[in-house]
Design a protein around this motif. Sequence first.
Motif, PDB file in Angstrom:
ATOM      1  N   TRP A   1       0.674  -1.439   0.493  1.00 17.34           N
ATOM      2  CA  TRP A   1       0.152   0.307   0.100  1.00 17.34           C
ATOM      3  C   TRP A   1       0.564   1.444  -0.253  1.00 17.34           C
ATOM      4  O   TRP A   1       0.561   2.588  -1.320  1.00 17.34           O
TER       5      TRP A   1
ATOM      6  N   PHE B   1       1.935   1.301  -3.748  1.00 14.89           N
ATOM      7  CA  PHE B   1       0.771   1.336  -4.677  1.00 14.89           C
ATOM      8  C   PHE B   1      -0.380   2.232  -4.125  1.00 14.89           C
ATOM      9  O   PHE B   1      -1.016   2.011  -5.390  1.00 14.89           O
TER      10      PHE B   1
ATOM     11  N   TRP C   1      -2.739   4.013  -7.270  1.00 14.27           N
ATOM     12  CA  TRP C   1      -3.352   3.026  -7.895  1.00 14.27           C
ATOM     13  C   TRP C   1      -4.728   1.945  -6.863  1.00 14.27           C
ATOM     14  O   TRP C   1      -5.282   1.551  -6.995  1.00 14.27           O
TER      15      TRP C   1
ATOM     16  N   TRP D   1      -4.335   0.236  -4.114  1.00  8.84           N
ATOM     17  CA  TRP D   1      -4.141  -1.438  -4.153  1.00  8.84           C
ATOM     18  C   TRP D   1      -3.033  -1.458  -3.458  1.00  8.84           C
ATOM     19  O   TRP D   1      -1.752  -0.763  -3.174  1.00  8.84           O
TER      20      TRP D   1
ATOM     21  N   TYR E   1       5.088  -5.576 -13.928  1.00 12.91           N
ATOM     22  CA  TYR E   1       4.500  -4.944 -14.089  1.00 12.91           C
ATOM     23  C   TYR E   1       4.782  -4.035 -15.686  1.00 12.91           C
ATOM     24  O   TYR E   1       5.744  -3.272 -15.229  1.00 12.91           O
TER      25      TYR E   1
ATOM     26  N   SER F   1       6.755  -0.656 -13.192  1.00  8.51           N
ATOM     27  CA  SER F   1       6.988  -1.265 -11.990  1.00  8.51           C
ATOM     28  C   SER F   1       6.921  -2.759 -11.357  1.00  8.51           C
ATOM     29  O   SER F   1       6.562  -3.498 -11.852  1.00  8.51           O
TER      30      SER F   1
ATOM     31  N   TRP G   1       7.527  -5.646  -7.583  1.00  6.34           N
ATOM     32  CA  TRP G   1       7.752  -5.758  -6.131  1.00  6.34           C
ATOM     33  C   TRP G   1       8.030  -7.375  -5.565  1.00  6.34           C
ATOM     34  O   TRP G   1       7.160  -8.059  -6.643  1.00  6.34           O
TER      35      TRP G   1
ATOM     36  N   TRP H   1       6.684   7.415  -6.961  1.00  3.39           N
ATOM     37  CA  TRP H   1       5.886   7.573  -7.664  1.00  3.39           C
ATOM     38  C   TRP H   1       5.342   8.520  -7.280  1.00  3.39           C
ATOM     39  O   TRP H   1       3.974   9.150  -7.396  1.00  3.39           O
TER      40      TRP H   1
END
Length: 164
Positions: free
Chosen positions: A46, A49, A53, A55, A99, A113, A115, A155
Amino acid sequence: MTWLPDDFTHPTLVPLPGGTHHLRPIRESDAALDYPAVMGSRERLWTLFGPAWGWPAPTLTYEADRADLLRHEKEIEAHQSFNYALFDTAETALLGCVYIDPPEKTGADAEISWWVVDDLVGTEPARTLDALVPRWIATDWPFARPRLIGRDLSWTDWLALPDA
């Protein structure tokens, strides 16, 4: 002008150096591995993103995750965007995602991106993925100006860019 050349074929299996992990396009059927990976690392994810997003939400359900993976699977088939899952060799654990998206912000022709799960942060597999992704994008994808969000641009700075 389309995002990708009509004749582009996306990679279907990307081994990581060392032979113990690989990337492959995510599928709806991966939900049983994806959901615990996401929710087990939700708080850290979190922070990465969430602002961009929304998300992963704390209320994300298994069914919502499965539906999201189905959406990703369909987008991959249509070459609209790509989500590659990081797996161990036997695919008994989903350990992260990469992604590859068309640009939402100006100045790039793709936005990348990625993770890893909390347990992999700072480990050799995470460092291997960090080294692999930029090289893989440069050699196997048809982008001239890919943006590595969270890597070459924060970000926060990405959110401040004008929309494409």
